[in-house]
Write a protein that holds these residues in place. Structure first.
Motif, short mmCIF file in Angstrom:
data_model
loop_
_atom_site.label_atom_id
_atom_site.label_comp_id
_atom_site.label_asym_id
_atom_site.label_seq_id
_atom_site.Cartn_x
_atom_site.Cartn_y
_atom_site.Cartn_z
N ASP A 14 8.48 -6.24 42.86
CA ASP A 14 7.21 -6.61 43.49
C ASP A 14 7.42 -6.92 44.96
O ASP A 14 8.47 -7.47 45.36
CB ASP A 14 6.59 -7.83 42.81
CG ASP A 14 5.99 -7.51 41.45
OD1 ASP A 14 5.76 -6.30 41.18
OD2 ASP A 14 5.74 -8.45 40.67
N GLU B 129 -2.00 -4.62 52.88
CA GLU B 129 -2.48 -3.64 51.90
C GLU B 129 -1.46 -2.51 51.72
O GLU B 129 -1.12 -2.14 50.60
CB GLU B 129 -3.82 -3.08 52.38
CG GLU B 129 -4.40 -2.00 51.49
CD GLU B 129 -4.83 -2.52 50.14
OE1 GLU B 129 -5.03 -1.68 49.24
OE2 GLU B 129 -4.94 -3.75 49.96
N ARG C 124 1.64 -3.20 49.68
CA ARG C 124 1.40 -3.51 48.27
C ARG C 124 2.00 -4.86 47.87
O ARG C 124 2.56 -5.02 46.78
CB ARG C 124 1.94 -2.40 47.36
CG ARG C 124 1.31 -1.03 47.63
CD ARG C 124 1.77 0.00 46.63
NE ARG C 124 1.17 1.30 46.92
CZ ARG C 124 -0.03 1.69 46.48
NH1 ARG C 124 -0.76 0.84 45.76
NH2 ARG C 124 -0.50 2.88 46.77
N ARG D 137 2.31 -8.32 46.37
CA ARG D 137 1.67 -9.06 45.28
C ARG D 137 1.50 -10.53 45.61
O ARG D 137 0.75 -11.25 44.95
CB ARG D 137 2.48 -8.93 43.99
CG ARG D 137 2.34 -7.56 43.33
CD ARG D 137 2.62 -7.66 41.85
NE ARG D 137 1.77 -8.67 41.23
CZ ARG D 137 2.10 -9.33 40.10
NH1 ARG D 137 3.26 -9.09 39.51
NH2 ARG D 137 1.29 -10.22 39.58
N SER E 200 -7.36 -7.41 51.09
CA SER E 200 -6.56 -6.46 50.32
C SER E 200 -7.16 -6.26 48.93
O SER E 200 -7.51 -7.22 48.24
CB SER E 200 -5.12 -6.96 50.20
OG SER E 200 -4.39 -6.16 49.30
N HIS F 3 -5.49 -5.38 46.50
CA HIS F 3 -4.47 -5.85 45.55
C HIS F 3 -4.56 -7.35 45.28
O HIS F 3 -3.91 -7.85 44.37
CB HIS F 3 -3.07 -5.51 46.07
CG HIS F 3 -2.81 -4.05 46.24
ND1 HIS F 3 -2.83 -3.16 45.20
CD2 HIS F 3 -2.55 -3.31 47.35
CE1 HIS F 3 -2.58 -1.94 45.64
NE2 HIS F 3 -2.41 -2.00 46.95
N PRO G 167 -3.39 -10.23 46.71
CA PRO G 167 -2.12 -10.95 46.55
C PRO G 167 -2.32 -12.47 46.49
O PRO G 167 -3.26 -13.01 47.10
CB PRO G 167 -1.35 -10.55 47.81
CG PRO G 167 -2.39 -10.22 48.82
CD PRO G 167 -3.51 -9.60 48.04
#
Length: 541
Positions: free
Chosen positions: A63, A106, A109, A111, A130, A132, A134
């Motif tokens: 990650d 972003e 990636r 987390r 983002s 994702h 985080p």
């Protein structure tokens, strides 16, 4: 001693090497920042607590963890903790605006994003943009709604987290923002092989400089100061190479010449690394006189082009302790010039003061024509291309620009230079900094011009730019940071440039400033100069 649950048969990482030192002589100093002083035992236990706390956020090996951190002891430890639990370090720079920072989070990636409290508002904005989503963690209390990682770590076990699989050779473990002054930033991804290269000179032959900034260090006496950003390649390498040798690491929160000089003196620093503007500011400090730093054995200068006259001044003040390193985020080690070699060879061949050394072990350098990509002969000026273990895997999540930069294992650095018959590399410019001007559209190399300007009385720092010109396409414009009370006359500067370098280099405009703007990394910010001073900006003709 093998640390806690680590499998003795597992490959040793650079973190294992650090921990081996931190299990020995636990009362010795490991990390220092002002009045905060951590022993090896305290640093090890805090590192393990941070590793457990990060695992507690649901992070798994592989990650990405964005690090948006200031220079502090806990920033060093959290970076080690991310690698300890098998996650990918993503260094987030302090320079970008909100949109760019959000794009970096972003694209990487991430987390989770670990932020310094002073950056928490910007970090929260970036994480919130983002898709994702985080997790946001802070190194201490902050006003944003995020977990305090230090508080969480204080409640965690102080034994080593469970072992994780060794990353594959093509797996990104560290992602570096390319930083700097030119265009849109990119994320350079590196594998664990980069860190194995850092260990090789330590493990095999301490007298072999290899890729190490500070070879042949003695953990009982050596103390290293990191003054550049820990989230930049220079600060990262300085800190890691100090810790893998077992040396004490002193962290300077922000660079200011007086504070740096005080820390170098009070902490009996034996080795440090500066980018050129930092070195120049230190040399210009009134208390920086010969003999002021008797403990200092090595200053590495890198991160940007250095002035030969300023390097010679540094040797006059500090003695033969100056070495140079050339690299970039895409290839953290390319060439180096040891202090002893520079002192001895520089006295015999003065032109070597303009060189950044020869290829480090395991690295090949080739100069290629910028149009045809054909290899050029000795002293042929072209683009510096490199191949070796320190070259990045590619730009993270950016295959198009990776294809532009990497060809058959060779990296196009974007730097323009040449090699002499002995393999010494000389840089003359960044490809995008070349000024194309004159009736024949010839190249003006800003590095050549800046080096000459720094030899003039009263000039402390210099930068050259090409500005739009109706007749020649571009015209030369220079920016000079002058010493207090110095009577620097622009017309006289222009005449001196013409006499030394020819009419092609004659500046159309000269701007006198107290200081040149710098990026957070400490390099001269040519993008800021261009934005503020081009066209009809204030300046002396």
């Amino acid at each position: 001693m093998i640390a806690d649950s680590q499998d003795p048969a597992a490959p040793r990482t650079y973190v294992d090497r650090i921990l081996e030192h931190w299990y020995e002589d636990e009362g010795a100093e490991a990390l220092v920042q002002g009045t905060q002083r951590l022993t090896r035992g305290e640093a090890r236990r805090r590192l393990f607590g941070l590793g457990h706390a990060l695992r507690g956020q649901g992070l798994e090996p592989g990650d990405g963890v964005g690090l948006f951190l200031a220079n502090r002891v806990d920033s060093v430890l959290v970076q080690l903790a991310v690698h300890l639990i098998g996650c990918r370090v993503v260094f987030l720079p302090p320079e970008p605006g909100p949109g760019e920072l959000a794009a970096l989070v972003e694209q990487s990636r991430a987390r989770a994003v670990v932020t310094d409290p002073v950056f928490a508002r910007r970090a929260a904005d970036a994480a919130g943009r983002s898709v994702h989503a985080p997790a946001l963690l802070s190194l201490g209390p902050c006003e944003q709604e995020c977990a305090d990682l230090l508080s969480l770590a204080a409640e965690c076990p102080t034994t080593r987290p469970d072992a994780v699989p060794t990353p594959g050779p093509d797996e990104a473990v560290t992602v570096l923002y390319t930083g700097g002054t030119l265009g849109r930033p990119k994320l350079a991804a590196h594998s664990h092989r980069l860190y194995e290269m850092l260990l090789e000179p330590v493990a095999d032959d301490p007298e072999d400089s290899g890729t190490a900034f500070f070879p042949a260090m003695d953990p009982a006496t050596d103390r290293v100061l990191t003054a550049t950003l820990l989230t930049h390649g220079s600060g990262h390498l300085t800190s890691i190479q100090a810790l893998v040798t077992g040396s004490a690491l002193v962290v300077l929160p922000e660079f200011e010449a007086g504070a740096a000089l005080a820390a170098l003196r009070a902490e009996r620093i034996t080795a440090t690394m500066f980018v050129p503007p930092m070195l120049y500011a230190l040399l210009d400090h009134p208390e920086c006189v010969p003999g002021v730093l008797p403990s200092l054995r090595r200053i590495v200068v890198g991160g940007a082009a250095s002035s030969p006259s300023r390097l010679q001044q540094a040797v006059e003040v500090f003695g033969p302790v100056l070495s140079q390193g050339y690299g970039q985020s895409e290839a953290l080690g390319i060439a180096s010039f040891g202090a002893e070699e520079l002192a001895s060879e520089g006295a015999r061949r003065p032109e070597l003061w303009r060189s950044c050394g020869r290829a480090i072990a395991g690295t090949d350098i080739e100069i290629r024509d910028t149009d045809s990509a054909a290899a050029l002969p000795v002293r042929g000026v072209g683009e510096v291309c490199v191949r070796g273990e320190t070259v990045m895997l590619g730009y993270y999540e950016d295959p198009a620009r990776t294809a532009e930069a990497l060809h058959d294992g060779w990296l196009r650095t974007g730097d323009i230079g040449y090699l002499d018959a002995d393999g010494y590399l000389y840089l003359v410019d960044r490809a995008k900094d070349i000024i194309v001007t004159g009736s024949t559209s010839d190249n003006v190399y800003s590095r050549v011009l800046e080096d000459f300007l720094l030899t003039l009385p009263g000039v402390r720092n210099a930068a050259a730019l090409g500005v739009p010109d109706e007749e020649f396409g571009e015209a030369v414009q220079i920016f000079l940071a002058t010493a207090a009370g110095a009577d620097v006359v622009p017309a006289a500067v222009g005449a001196a440039v013409t006499a030394e370098l020819g009419e092609l280099y004659t500046p159309r405009k000269t701007v006198l400033l107290d200081e040149l703007p710098t990026t957070k990394v400490g390099k001269v910010d040519k993008k800021a100069l261009r934005a503020a001073w081009t066209g009809d900006a204030v300046g002396a003709p």
